[in-house]
Design a protein around this motif. Structure first.
Motif, PDB file in Angstrom:
ATOM      1  N   UNK A   1       4.401  18.270   5.197  1.00 44.60           N
ATOM      2  CA  UNK A   1       3.657  18.445   3.950  1.00 44.60           C
ATOM      3  C   UNK A   1       2.254  18.875   4.354  1.00 44.60           C
ATOM      4  N   UNK A   2       1.901  20.121   4.045  1.00 43.73           N
ATOM      5  CA  UNK A   2       0.672  20.721   4.547  1.00 43.73           C
ATOM      6  C   UNK A   2      -0.471  20.660   3.544  1.00 43.73           C
ATOM      7  N   UNK A   3      -1.666  20.421   4.048  1.00 41.90           N
ATOM      8  CA  UNK A   3      -2.925  20.459   3.302  1.00 41.90           C
ATOM      9  C   UNK A   3      -2.947  19.595   2.046  1.00 41.90           C
ATOM     10  N   UNK A   4      -2.509  18.355   2.153  1.00 37.39           N
ATOM     11  CA  UNK A   4      -2.501  17.520   0.943  1.00 37.39           C
ATOM     12  C   UNK A   4      -3.844  16.857   0.668  1.00 37.39           C
ATOM     13  N   UNK A   5      -4.029  16.511  -0.575  1.00 37.18           N
ATOM     14  CA  UNK A   5      -5.016  15.520  -0.965  1.00 37.18           C
ATOM     15  C   UNK A   5      -4.272  14.194  -0.872  1.00 37.18           C
ATOM     16  N   UNK A   6      -4.987  13.106  -0.639  1.00 40.11           N
ATOM     17  CA  UNK A   6      -4.310  11.812  -0.524  1.00 40.11           C
ATOM     18  C   UNK A   6      -5.116  10.742  -1.236  1.00 40.11           C
ATOM     19  N   UNK A   7      -4.395   9.916  -1.999  1.00 38.50           N
ATOM     20  CA  UNK A   7      -4.981   8.743  -2.636  1.00 38.50           C
ATOM     21  C   UNK A   7      -4.176   7.536  -2.170  1.00 38.50           C
ATOM     22  N   UNK A   8      -4.863   6.523  -1.695  1.00 33.28           N
ATOM     23  CA  UNK A   8      -4.204   5.289  -1.294  1.00 33.28           C
ATOM     24  C   UNK A   8      -4.311   4.297  -2.443  1.00 33.28           C
ATOM     25  N   UNK A   9      -3.162   3.771  -2.862  1.00 32.24           N
ATOM     26  CA  UNK A   9      -3.151   2.779  -3.939  1.00 32.24           C
ATOM     27  C   UNK A   9      -2.633   1.463  -3.379  1.00 32.24           C
TER      28      UNK A   9
ATOM     29  N   UNK B   1       0.854  -1.178   0.000  1.00 40.40           N
ATOM     30  CA  UNK B   1       0.000   0.000   0.000  1.00 40.40           C
ATOM     31  C   UNK B   1       0.892   1.230   0.000  1.00 40.40           C
ATOM     32  N   UNK B   2       0.619   2.164  -0.907  1.00 41.12           N
ATOM     33  CA  UNK B   2       1.358   3.418  -0.980  1.00 41.12           C
ATOM     34  C   UNK B   2       0.344   4.550  -0.948  1.00 41.12           C
ATOM     35  N   UNK B   3       0.578   5.528  -0.082  1.00 37.78           N
ATOM     36  CA  UNK B   3      -0.252   6.729  -0.055  1.00 37.78           C
ATOM     37  C   UNK B   3       0.422   7.790  -0.907  1.00 37.78           C
ATOM     38  N   UNK B   4      -0.324   8.345  -1.862  1.00 34.15           N
ATOM     39  CA  UNK B   4       0.178   9.409  -2.729  1.00 34.15           C
ATOM     40  C   UNK B   4      -0.416  10.716  -2.223  1.00 34.15           C
ATOM     41  N   UNK B   5       0.452  11.618  -1.769  1.00 34.09           N
ATOM     42  CA  UNK B   5       0.049  12.922  -1.252  1.00 34.09           C
ATOM     43  C   UNK B   5       0.334  13.963  -2.332  1.00 34.09           C
ATOM     44  N   UNK B   6      -0.654  14.799  -2.637  1.00 35.11           N
ATOM     45  CA  UNK B   6      -0.475  15.799  -3.690  1.00 35.11           C
ATOM     46  C   UNK B   6      -1.306  17.038  -3.372  1.00 35.11           C
TER      47      UNK B   6
END
Length: 108
Positions: free
Chosen positions: A28-36, A12-17
């Motif tokens: 890392x402030x105020x990210x959106x996150x998608x877990x893949x 599992x990798x969380x992608x923060x953007x």
């Protein structure tokens, strides 16, 4: 697809953007996150990985980093900026029980 680890869990990798890095200590402030889950990163080249990230986040991937969740960002963040960097990331994804976060820093 990624193979199962010895614990029976898939990678599992969380992608923060869409966030911003802030110093002292590095955050890392105020990210959106998608877990893949269950992605075989070894099946991508570096350029394909960047394209995959762009499609996943619907945005630009100017600077891409990763960090183990066992380390703070200030201690463990590593930039993925070349084929060699990407293959080090791929090797890290195959390390048993590793949990990684990917961060995208957008330059405006």
């Amino acid at each position: 697809m990624a193979s199962q680890s010895s614990t029976g869990k898939y990678l599992t990798v969380d992608v923060h953007y869409s966030g911003l890095f802030a110093p002292n200590p590095l955050k890392y402030l105020d990210p959106e996150k998608i877990t893949v889950r269950d992605v075989d990163f070894g099946g991508f080249t570096y350029k394909e990985f960047l394209l995959w990230l762009r499609n996943l986040t619907n945005g630009s991937c100017d600077n891409v980093y990763y960090c183990s969740r066992k380390e703070t960002l200030g201690e463990g963040i590593i930039r993925i900026d070349s084929d060699a960097d990407y293959w080090e990331f791929v090797e890290a994804t195959y390390t048993p029980e590793v949990e990684l976060d990917v961060y995208i820093n957008i330059i405006t």
